[in-house]
Design an enzyme around this catalytic site. Structure first.
Site, mmCIF file in Angstrom:
data_model
loop_
_atom_site.group_PDB
_atom_site.id
_atom_site.type_symbol
_atom_site.label_atom_id
_atom_site.label_comp_id
_atom_site.label_asym_id
_atom_site.label_seq_id
_atom_site.Cartn_x
_atom_site.Cartn_y
_atom_site.Cartn_z
ATOM 1 N N GLU A 135 0.778 -1.219 -0.037
ATOM 2 C CA GLU A 135 0.092 0.105 0.019
ATOM 3 C C GLU A 135 0.832 1.313 -0.027
ATOM 4 O OE1 GLU A 135 -2.999 -0.276 3.151
ATOM 5 O OE2 GLU A 135 -4.210 -1.641 1.950
ATOM 6 N N GLU B 111 -5.609 -8.358 -0.851
ATOM 7 C CA GLU B 111 -6.210 -8.249 0.244
ATOM 8 C C GLU B 111 -7.623 -7.627 0.153
ATOM 9 O OE1 GLU B 111 -4.496 -5.521 3.388
ATOM 10 O OE2 GLU B 111 -2.416 -5.991 2.512
HETATM 11 C C1 BG6 Z 1 -4.376 -2.815 4.788
HETATM 12 C C2 BG6 Z 1 -2.786 -3.347 5.354
HETATM 13 O O1 BG6 Z 1 -4.173 -1.452 5.053
HETATM 14 O O2 BG6 Z 1 -5.257 -2.978 5.467
HETATM 15 C C3 BG6 Z 1 -2.939 -4.260 6.126
HETATM 16 O O3 BG6 Z 1 -2.159 -3.726 4.247
HETATM 17 C C4 BG6 Z 1 -4.049 -4.190 7.329
HETATM 18 O O4 BG6 Z 1 -1.944 -4.431 6.998
HETATM 19 C C5 BG6 Z 1 -5.451 -4.069 6.570
HETATM 20 O O5 BG6 Z 1 -4.092 -4.714 8.396
HETATM 21 C C6 BG6 Z 1 -6.685 -3.893 7.395
HETATM 22 O O6 BG6 Z 1 -6.386 -2.626 8.235
HETATM 23 P P1 BG6 Z 1 -6.649 -2.703 9.722
HETATM 24 O O7 BG6 Z 1 -6.384 -1.546 10.140
HETATM 25 O O8 BG6 Z 1 -8.241 -3.309 9.820
HETATM 26 O O9 BG6 Z 1 -6.022 -3.868 10.156
#
Ligand code: BG6
Length: 485
Positions: A174, A374
């Site tokens: 990201e 993701e």
């Molecule tokens: C993305 C990241 O921003 O979202 C992860 O690559 C992160 O590392 C994921 O954990 C979800 O965000 P959060 O804040 O809910 O853990």
């Protein structure tokens, strides 16, 4: 139909799962000095590790010691890949050593071997919100050009060592998160920089991003020198922005807001700065440190595919001015709620069609293969001990099943109808882990429940949720049976 050999798996990151922050010769990383927070209390960055503070990443879910057990569960679900990252400070504890730490290298050998033995292909991010704290203390993080060579040394070490085992790579997780200059932890984790401490945060953001672009491009070229078959992608957060209405002012504002993603993919996929960015630099009078050699490196090191995370979409309205939200990566004072979309408990919009939109946007702009690395929903969940004792699920997470099924359905439309070239899908936090933005355990994403709580209680043991069996069926049918209807 998704292609044969479509990569199904899950995604985690070293600092959110491994723990063992001071084992195996590892040095401190930027994630080790971030305190726990919550939905209402922001995480803080402390000056070193301080007594009396709580640092959840020190412990993670103890994946460093328990990975065999976790991989067994992933294999049982039918994962054909697992996305994780290499902790830079396990390999170069301070960041600038001449030689890597053999103990750190050996850990990832064991981890990747254990994955391959179970038919799980590693998908690896080099820097997932992590860099050695030593590089921040001695160089000021990515504000210093020397970081390019230090990152390259790390990347080349990893490619040379793991190339036969790891075919899929990404450089910076990201990388566009730091576009949000309002929340200190975004740039801190991307670049080891607290932007608000700089005279001109935005200019600084563009400068550190430039050094990372060059480092990433040089890493792509280095990987291809080691083995032309290696695939190296960029990784961006693809939370695109919609106009609130058909008012042309809303439409233009939304188009500008999408530059928080496109600026990064344009440089990394096309190998050159887009006109809109160069004009902006001129208008602002920013003379960035960009050399002719840098530009040549960018052109020679374009990525093989686009890796991206998708959680939500954003919406802007030109005549609205409000507080800048700190909870999302790409904040804007013109952001408003989308009246057509529900939100999660953390205020993230739930928008499955937005995933199809993102896939189409990237496809039409670059025509490159894509990898959804993701996607997921964070939920408050409680372990149902009685159900577990009776042989049932730890959590009946129907909301997660509905969320993921909706997104997979849209992803399949993007492939079938729109012709997008899609490599794989790895939902985030396939096992519960430490949240990045809030540092909580309470924000759970997993198919596997981990009995670890924010108050320090819990056995750390793993339990299957209902979505575990659901995702197993999805994988077994290559996405044909989404079983939610
Ligand atoms: C993305 C990241 O921003 O979202 C992860 O690559 C992160 O590392 C994921 O954990 C979800 O965000 P959060 O804040 O809910 O853990």
């Amino acid at each position: 139909m998704l292609r044969d050999g479509f990569l199904w798996g899950g995604a985690v990151a070293a600092h959110q799962v491994e723990g063992a922050f001071d084992e195996g010769g590892r040095g401190l990383s930027v994630a080790d000095v971030m305190t726990a927070g919550s939905a209402t209390e922001p995480r803080r960055i402390t000056d070193g590790v301080l007594t009396g503070e709580r640092y959840p990443n020190h412990k993670g879910i103890d994946f460093y010691h328990r990975y065999e057990e976790d991989l067994d569960l992933f294999a049982e679900m039918g994962f054909t890949c697992l996305r994780t990252s290499i902790s830079w400070s396990r390999i170069f504890p301070e960041g600038d050593e001449a030689e890597p730490c053999e103990e750190g290298l050996a850990f990832y050998d064991r981890l990747f071997d254990a994955m391959l033995a179970r038919g799980i292909e590693p998908v690896v991010t080099l820097s997932h919100f992590e860099m050695p704290l030593g590089l921040v203390r001695r160089y000021g993080g990515w504000t210093d050009r020397r970081l390019i060579d230090l990152f390259l040394r790390f990347a080349e070490t990893c490619f040379a060592r793991y190339a036969p085992k790891v075919r899929w790579w990404m450089t910076f997780n990201e990388i566009n998160n730091q576009f949000n200059t309002a929340n200190p932890i975004f740039a801190w984790t991307n670049s080891g920089v607290v932007l608000s401490e700089h005279d001109d945060p935005e200019r600084t953001m563009y400068q550190v991003a430039h050094y990372q672009f060059v480092a990433s491009a040089l890493a792509v070229a280095a990987a291809h020198r080691v083995d032309p078959g290696l695939k190296v992608g960029c990784m961006v957060a693809a939370d695109f922005t919609y106009p609130y209405s058909c008012n042309p002012s809303d439409v233009l504002m939304a188009q500008d807001a999408c530059h928080s993603t496109y600026f990064f993919t344009d440089v990394m996929c096309r190998g050159a700065y887009p006109h809109y960015a160069r004009r902006r630099f001129e208008r602002e009078g920013w003379e960035l440190d960009v050399t002719g050699d840098d530009l040549a490196a960018l052109a020679a090191g374009t990525v093989d595919y686009i890796g991206f995370s998708y959680y939500m979409s954003n919406t802007v309205r030109f005549d609205h001015v409000g507080d800048i939200s700190e909870s999302t990566a790409h904040s804007d004072e013109h952001m408003v709620d989308n009246p057509y979309l529900p939100q999660s408990d953390w205020g993230w919009t739930i928008d499955p069609q937005g995933l199809r939109y993102a896939l189409r946007c990237f496809d039409e702009r670059y025509g490159l293969p894509q990898f959804v690395v993701e996607n997921g929903i964070g939920l408050f969940e409680e372990l149902d001990r009685d159900a577990v004792e009776a042989g049932g699920w730890a959590v009946e997470d129907d909301e997660r099943i509905e969320f993921l099924a909706g997104h997979i359905r849209e992803m399949e439309q993007a492939v079938d109808v729109d012709g997008v070239d899609l490599v794989g899908y790895t939902p985030w936090g396939c096992i519960d882990l430490v949240s990045f933005t809030t540092g909580e355990y309470a924000k759970r994403y997993g198919f596997v429940y981990v009995d670890t709580n924010d108050d320090g209680s819990g056995t750390g043991d793993r339990f299957k949720k209902k979505s575990f069996d659901w995702f197993k069926r999805v994988i077994a049918t290559n996405g044909a049976d989404l079983g939610d209807r």
